[in-house]
Design an enzyme around this catalytic site. Structure first.
Site: not given
Ligand code: SAH
Length: 276
Positions: A120
């Protein structure tokens, strides 16, 4: 599932509409925090390279100065919690993105982190963490245990590590779980616990949580998150509204109810069930 409903005109932080649904919450709490079996912790060292030149392809970048500029922008955008601003100023965001993107690491933009997922933009990370803290803190100025859904590249977990006593971060994509582990290793953060699994079921061994923050948006906030939230705790999660658009939703748990507030529109990757 906790249904998310947009309150009429509910775009403002100041609105605190009552949560429309009452959940039956189990009284048997708290579950003990897992002492073993969590990913190996490591030791912390933020800002060790203050002023260091990062030179991918020979392009110099004074990371501390660039971060300070980013923090200035965050302040201008309305982020006010000094703890959040300090943490955003400390964590070296450029270490979490691919080398080709290093020069964009401190711009107010989301960036690809692989496997179709994104990190993000700094403004959104800061805003969500500010909402998560909600002005709360313990004697040491920190929030208690926090659960992050969607570790991604691990950046937000690193920021959270400075603001919460323990951070449990779950990722459903093995490739990103491993990438986050690699990214976070040099920071040596003993209070960050990386977990590979489906975050839709939460992580009961770390419950109850003072805060739960999701980096992916579903159609509703899973009931497991509400159950694993401590009384007085907060969930901050992008959630798809009935009109099909995502908005930031804050859920506060009191002894009697869950209060939901729907805030501004956001664009997060989808919350998916299962692992891959
Ligand atoms: N906080 C992260 C943002 C990652 S984007 C950062 O700082 O980089 C969101 C992430 O959520 C993705 O990697 C995706 O694979 C994950 N995601 C989606 N659904 C999920 C679930 N049910 N459990 C765990 N992770 C999930």
């Amino acid at each position: 599932m906790v249904a998310a409903v947009r309150e009429p005109g509910g775009q403002l932080m100041s609105r605190r509409p009552g949560f429309p649904a009452r959940l039956e919450l189990p009284s048997a709490r708290p579950a003990p925090v897992r002492k073993s079996g969590s990913p190996a912790p490591a030791r912390a060292s933020f800002g060790a390279d203050a002023g260091q030149r990062v030179t991918p392809g020979g392009v110099g970048l004074d990371s501390q100065a660039v971060r300070a500029r980013m923090v200035g922008k965050l302040t201008a955008q309305g982020i006010t919690d000094p703890r959040v601003l300090a943490a955003m100023g400390k964590v070296e965001r450029h270490r979490f993105v691919d080398s080709a993107l290093v020069n964009q690491a401190y711009e107010d933009t989301s960036l690809p982190i692989g496997l179709g997922q994104t990190i993000s933009k700094p403004n959104v990370v800061a805003r969500m963490i500010e909402l998560l803290l909600g002005g709360r803190n313990d004697a040491a100025g920190k929030l208690g245990r926090v659960l992050e859904i969607g570790t991604g590249c691990g950046y937000q977990a690193a920021v959270l590590s400075l603001l919460a006593t323990e951070v449990y971060s779950i990722e459903r994509l093995r490739g990103l779980h491993e990438k986050a582990r690699d990214n976070l290793r040099p920071f040596r953060l003993p209070n960050v616990h990386l977990l590979f699994g489906d975050g839709m079921v939460g992580y009961v061994k770390g419950a109850p949580y003072a805060g739960i923050i999701a980096a992916a948006g579903g159609n509703a906030v899973p009931q497991a998150w509400a159950e694993q939230l401590a009384v007085g705790g907060r969930i901050v999660a992008p959630t798809v509204m009935p009109n099909g658009e995502q908005a930031l939703v804050v859920i506060e748990k009191t002894a009697r109810e869950l209060k939901q507030t729907v805030l501004e529109a956001v664009h997060f990757v989808p919350l998916k069930s299962g692992i891959a």
